[in-house]
Design a protein around this motif. Sequence first.
Motif, short mmCIF file in Angstrom:
data_model
loop_
_atom_site.label_atom_id
_atom_site.label_comp_id
_atom_site.label_asym_id
_atom_site.label_seq_id
_atom_site.Cartn_x
_atom_site.Cartn_y
_atom_site.Cartn_z
N PHE A 131 -12.31 -5.53 4.46
CA PHE A 131 -10.88 -5.54 4.16
C PHE A 131 -10.52 -6.54 3.06
CE2 PHE A 131 -6.35 -6.42 5.62
CZ PHE A 131 -5.86 -5.20 5.19
N LEU A 132 -11.23 -7.66 2.99
CA LEU A 132 -10.93 -8.71 2.03
C LEU A 132 -11.75 -8.60 0.75
CD1 LEU A 132 -10.55 -11.79 4.41
CD2 LEU A 132 -8.73 -10.73 3.06
N HIS A 148 -6.31 -16.64 3.95
CA HIS A 148 -5.37 -15.54 3.83
C HIS A 148 -5.05 -15.24 2.37
CE1 HIS A 148 -4.62 -17.04 7.95
NE2 HIS A 148 -4.42 -15.77 8.22
N PRO A 149 -4.83 -13.99 2.04
CA PRO A 149 -4.48 -13.65 0.66
C PRO A 149 -3.05 -14.07 0.32
CG PRO A 149 -4.35 -11.70 2.04
CD PRO A 149 -4.93 -12.79 2.90
N ASN A 150 -2.85 -14.48 -0.91
CA ASN A 150 -1.48 -14.66 -1.39
C ASN A 150 -0.99 -13.31 -1.92
OD1 ASN A 150 -2.68 -14.37 -3.95
ND2 ASN A 150 -2.74 -16.58 -4.32
N LEU A 171 0.83 -1.20 0.00
CA LEU A 171 0.00 0.00 0.00
C LEU A 171 0.87 1.25 0.00
CD1 LEU A 171 -2.81 1.30 0.13
CD2 LEU A 171 -2.66 1.13 2.64
N GLU A 172 1.93 1.25 0.79
CA GLU A 172 2.85 2.39 0.79
C GLU A 172 3.42 2.64 -0.59
OE1 GLU A 172 7.33 3.10 2.27
OE2 GLU A 172 5.93 2.65 3.92
N VAL A 202 -4.64 -7.16 -5.14
CA VAL A 202 -6.05 -6.82 -5.35
C VAL A 202 -6.58 -5.98 -4.19
CG1 VAL A 202 -8.39 -7.77 -5.51
CG2 VAL A 202 -6.53 -8.82 -6.81
N MET A 203 -6.25 -6.36 -2.97
CA MET A 203 -6.70 -5.61 -1.80
C MET A 203 -6.19 -4.17 -1.84
SD MET A 203 -6.09 -8.63 1.01
CE MET A 203 -6.32 -7.59 2.46
#
Length: 214
Positions: A169-170, A186-188, A54-55, A194-195
């Motif tokens: 969040f997901l 959990h996301p890979n 995100l940063e 995508v998130m």
Amino acid sequence: MSFKAALSIFASLAITALLSAGSALAEPIKLVGFGDSLMAGYQLPASDAFPVKLEAALREKGFDVEIANAGVSGDTSSGGLARLDWSIPDGTKGVILELGANDALRGIPPEQTEKNLDAMLTRLKERGIAVLLAGMMAPPNMGPDYGERFNGIYQRMADKHGVALYPFFLDGVVTHANLQLEDGMHPNSEGVDVMVRTMLPATETFLKSITAGE
């Protein structure tokens, strides 16, 4: 001391003050991603964790921002409340608060989760730290009654404390097996991408609200 010497000292002090002010203005906006394994980057390289990606996405958009990763795998809202004060350092301008998934998985009464989130939001408000609250949804196997009690927590807390809300969040990941680890929860790395893309507009708005209030 001669007038010329005094003038030279004054000029040096003025330049130092201006340089210090310029340095302060150049400091990045400091955020903290505070949550559980979904924030921490469970079983992923550190560089693939949500706060890191995100940063990077925000910097590409022109925001001078640093996001610390204060995610702890397995954390519940009670655990988050217990470590909140020392996990959020002084100088933090904003927190992305993501907790509650483990509460739902463990069947913790939603009323307790809401109480803990309420306490965390109160503490952050007292410290003058802005919050972007990331919502969560109860898994279907917990039943409709539990889901109804749990899923409404985040909107109520956002309304009560006047904070920004990102509803889920997901979003964009939860129903796509190719974006998840083998555990199906959990996301890979691709899921984190995508998130980040999905949440980016809300985070941009959040950052603009912080800078507008300075």
